[in-house]
Enzyme design. Structure first.
Site, PDB file in Angstrom:
ATOM      1  N   ASP A  67       0.806  -1.219   0.000  1.00  0.00           N
ATOM      2  CA  ASP A  67       0.000   0.000   0.000  1.00  0.00           C
ATOM      3  C   ASP A  67       0.842   1.274   0.000  1.00  0.00           C
ATOM      4  O   ASP A  67       2.056   1.238   0.194  1.00  0.00           O
ATOM      5  CB  ASP A  67      -0.957   0.011   1.209  1.00  0.00           C
ATOM      6  CG  ASP A  67      -0.290  -0.501   2.490  1.00  0.00           C
ATOM      7  OD1 ASP A  67       0.952  -0.488   2.561  1.00  0.00           O
ATOM      8  OD2 ASP A  67      -1.007  -0.903   3.407  1.00  0.00           O
ATOM      9  N   ASN A 136      -7.651  -2.904  14.402  1.00  0.00           N
ATOM     10  CA  ASN A 136      -9.031  -3.190  13.989  1.00  0.00           C
ATOM     11  C   ASN A 136      -9.099  -4.379  13.028  1.00  0.00           C
ATOM     12  O   ASN A 136     -10.114  -4.626  12.403  1.00  0.00           O
ATOM     13  CB  ASN A 136      -9.658  -1.948  13.336  1.00  0.00           C
ATOM     14  CG  ASN A 136      -8.915  -1.507  12.073  1.00  0.00           C
ATOM     15  OD1 ASN A 136      -7.960  -2.164  11.640  1.00  0.00           O
ATOM     16  ND2 ASN A 136      -9.351  -0.417  11.468  1.00  0.00           N
ATOM     17  N   HIS A 138      -7.255  -4.748  10.275  1.00  0.00           N
ATOM     18  CA  HIS A 138      -6.972  -4.488   8.862  1.00  0.00           C
ATOM     19  C   HIS A 138      -5.691  -5.207   8.418  1.00  0.00           C
ATOM     20  O   HIS A 138      -4.780  -5.441   9.214  1.00  0.00           O
ATOM     21  CB  HIS A 138      -6.963  -2.986   8.529  1.00  0.00           C
ATOM     22  CG  HIS A 138      -5.771  -2.210   8.994  1.00  0.00           C
ATOM     23  ND1 HIS A 138      -5.858  -0.892   9.371  1.00  0.00           N
ATOM     24  CD2 HIS A 138      -4.461  -2.530   9.139  1.00  0.00           C
ATOM     25  CE1 HIS A 138      -4.667  -0.449   9.710  1.00  0.00           C
ATOM     26  NE2 HIS A 138      -3.786  -1.432   9.578  1.00  0.00           N
ATOM     27  N   GLU A 143      -9.723  -1.871   5.419  1.00  0.00           N
ATOM     28  CA  GLU A 143     -10.370  -1.590   6.693  1.00  0.00           C
ATOM     29  C   GLU A 143     -11.618  -2.465   6.856  1.00  0.00           C
ATOM     30  O   GLU A 143     -12.096  -3.059   5.882  1.00  0.00           O
ATOM     31  CB  GLU A 143     -10.759  -0.100   6.741  1.00  0.00           C
ATOM     32  CG  GLU A 143      -9.583   0.866   6.591  1.00  0.00           C
ATOM     33  CD  GLU A 143      -8.668   0.953   7.824  1.00  0.00           C
ATOM     34  OE1 GLU A 143      -8.706   0.048   8.682  1.00  0.00           O
ATOM     35  OE2 GLU A 143      -7.908   1.932   7.922  1.00  0.00           O
TER      36      GLU A 143
HETATM   37  C1  F6R Z   1       1.524  -1.485   6.173  1.00  0.00           C
HETATM   38  C2  F6R Z   1       0.220  -2.113   6.259  1.00  0.00           C
HETATM   39  C3  F6R Z   1      -0.565  -2.154   7.524  1.00  0.00           C
HETATM   40  C4  F6R Z   1       0.259  -2.461   8.757  1.00  0.00           C
HETATM   41  C5  F6R Z   1      -0.603  -2.404  10.017  1.00  0.00           C
HETATM   42  C6  F6R Z   1       0.229  -2.634  11.263  1.00  0.00           C
HETATM   43  O1  F6R Z   1       2.047  -1.593   4.864  1.00  0.00           O
HETATM   44  O2  F6R Z   1      -0.244  -2.576   5.280  1.00  0.00           O
HETATM   45  O3  F6R Z   1      -1.600  -3.093   7.408  1.00  0.00           O
HETATM   46  O4  F6R Z   1       0.845  -3.728   8.620  1.00  0.00           O
HETATM   47  O5  F6R Z   1      -1.204  -1.160  10.111  1.00  0.00           O
HETATM   48  O6  F6R Z   1       1.125  -1.587  11.418  1.00  0.00           O
HETATM   49  P1  F6R Z   1       2.345  -1.668  12.438  1.00  0.00           P
HETATM   50  O7  F6R Z   1       3.203  -2.783  11.975  1.00  0.00           O
HETATM   51  O8  F6R Z   1       3.049  -0.345  12.310  1.00  0.00           O
HETATM   52  O9  F6R Z   1       1.763  -1.908  13.777  1.00  0.00           O
END
Ligand code: F6R
Length: 241
Positions: A67, A136, A138, A143
């Site tokens: 992303d 959450n 994701h 989301e």
């Molecule tokens: C990042 C991504 C997100 C993260 C998630 C956890 O490329 O796709 O899904 O993996 O938000 O973020 P962290 O690892 O910073 O807790």
């Protein structure tokens, strides 16, 4: 689903790093699916150290990231382009033109989503996808409520995701409101998936992932439809399991 229990973040990163290096040594032209954020940072440090000490080469490796924020240039320190260059790519011998991240500054964003999905197809799909999980549930920036059939698309970021990510910005207002993300269906097409979960703030999400039902309200639950998922979690994240 396989669950690897580790003591802490360092051990989680080491376990994941070893799996990735092993795959690259077996298949030097692997297509790696990569993530940003805190979860994979230690894995990237491991890959860099291994590259320096053991000369694992990335000359033929291809990468596709999950992303990117919309509206940030690739040079913006908060863009995922910048994160990937600084934390991984510039330290390896990977070819710039073989690393791919959605372009959140594209003039035609719908077209960019189609291009990215087509690109993954042309690369022959993702051999190994690295994932983190949001509080959450994701994965990528999919989301709660995202259809499991989704391919690369534009998303409005959930308020709690923007709040969680504001730690990288000067203020919450600076966190972009939209992003491009691979969809759930794009992720599920990967041949193998590694999900990293570390820290107490992820304990509830991990509990729901392991024990909850499969629902679009909890995007990570889609991974239960995949036959080759390894979860590597540390003790704090495993608090309720
Ligand atoms: C990042 C991504 C997100 C993260 C998630 C956890 O490329 O796709 O899904 O993996 O938000 O973020 P962290 O690892 O910073 O807790």
């Amino acid at each position: 689903m396989k669950l690897i229990r580790t003591e802490n973040y360092t051990e989680m990163s080491l376990e994941a790093g070893k799996i990735i290096v092993d795959k690259i040594r077996t298949n030097p032209s692997l297509t790696l699916g990569l993530a940003t954020g805190s979860s994979p940072k230690g894995v990237y440090d491991y890959l860099i150290q291994d590259h320096e000490e053991n000369e694992t080469t990335y000359k033929q490796v291809k990468s596709v990231n999950l992303d990117e924020y919309i509206g940030l240039s690739t040079e913006d320190p908060n863009s995922y382009h910048y994160f990937m260059n600084q934390t991984l790519f510039k330290h390896l011998d990977i070819n710039d033109n073989q690393t791919h991240i959605p372009n959140g500054a594209a003039s035609d964003l719908e077209q960019e989503c189609l291009r990215y999905e087509q690109l993954i197809k042309e690369l022959g799909g993702i051999d190994l996808q690295l994932l983190g999980i949001g509080q959450n549930g994701h994965i990528g920036f999919n989301e709660p409520g995202t259809p499991f059939t989704s391919t690369t698309h534009i998303v409005t970021l959930a308020q709690n995701t923007r709040e969680a990510n504001s730690r990288f910005f000067n203020s919450l207002e600076e966190v972009p409101t939209h992003a491009i993300t691979m969809g759930i269906a794009s992720i599920l097409k990967s041949k193998e998936i590694l999900l990293l979960v570390s820290g107490e703030r992820k304990a509830e999400a991990l509990y729901k992932f392991v024990n909850g039902e499969i629902s679009e309200e909890f995007p990570a639950s889609a991974l239960k439809y995949h036959s080759n998922v390894t979860v590597i979690a540390d003790r704090d994240a495993l608090k309720y399991i």
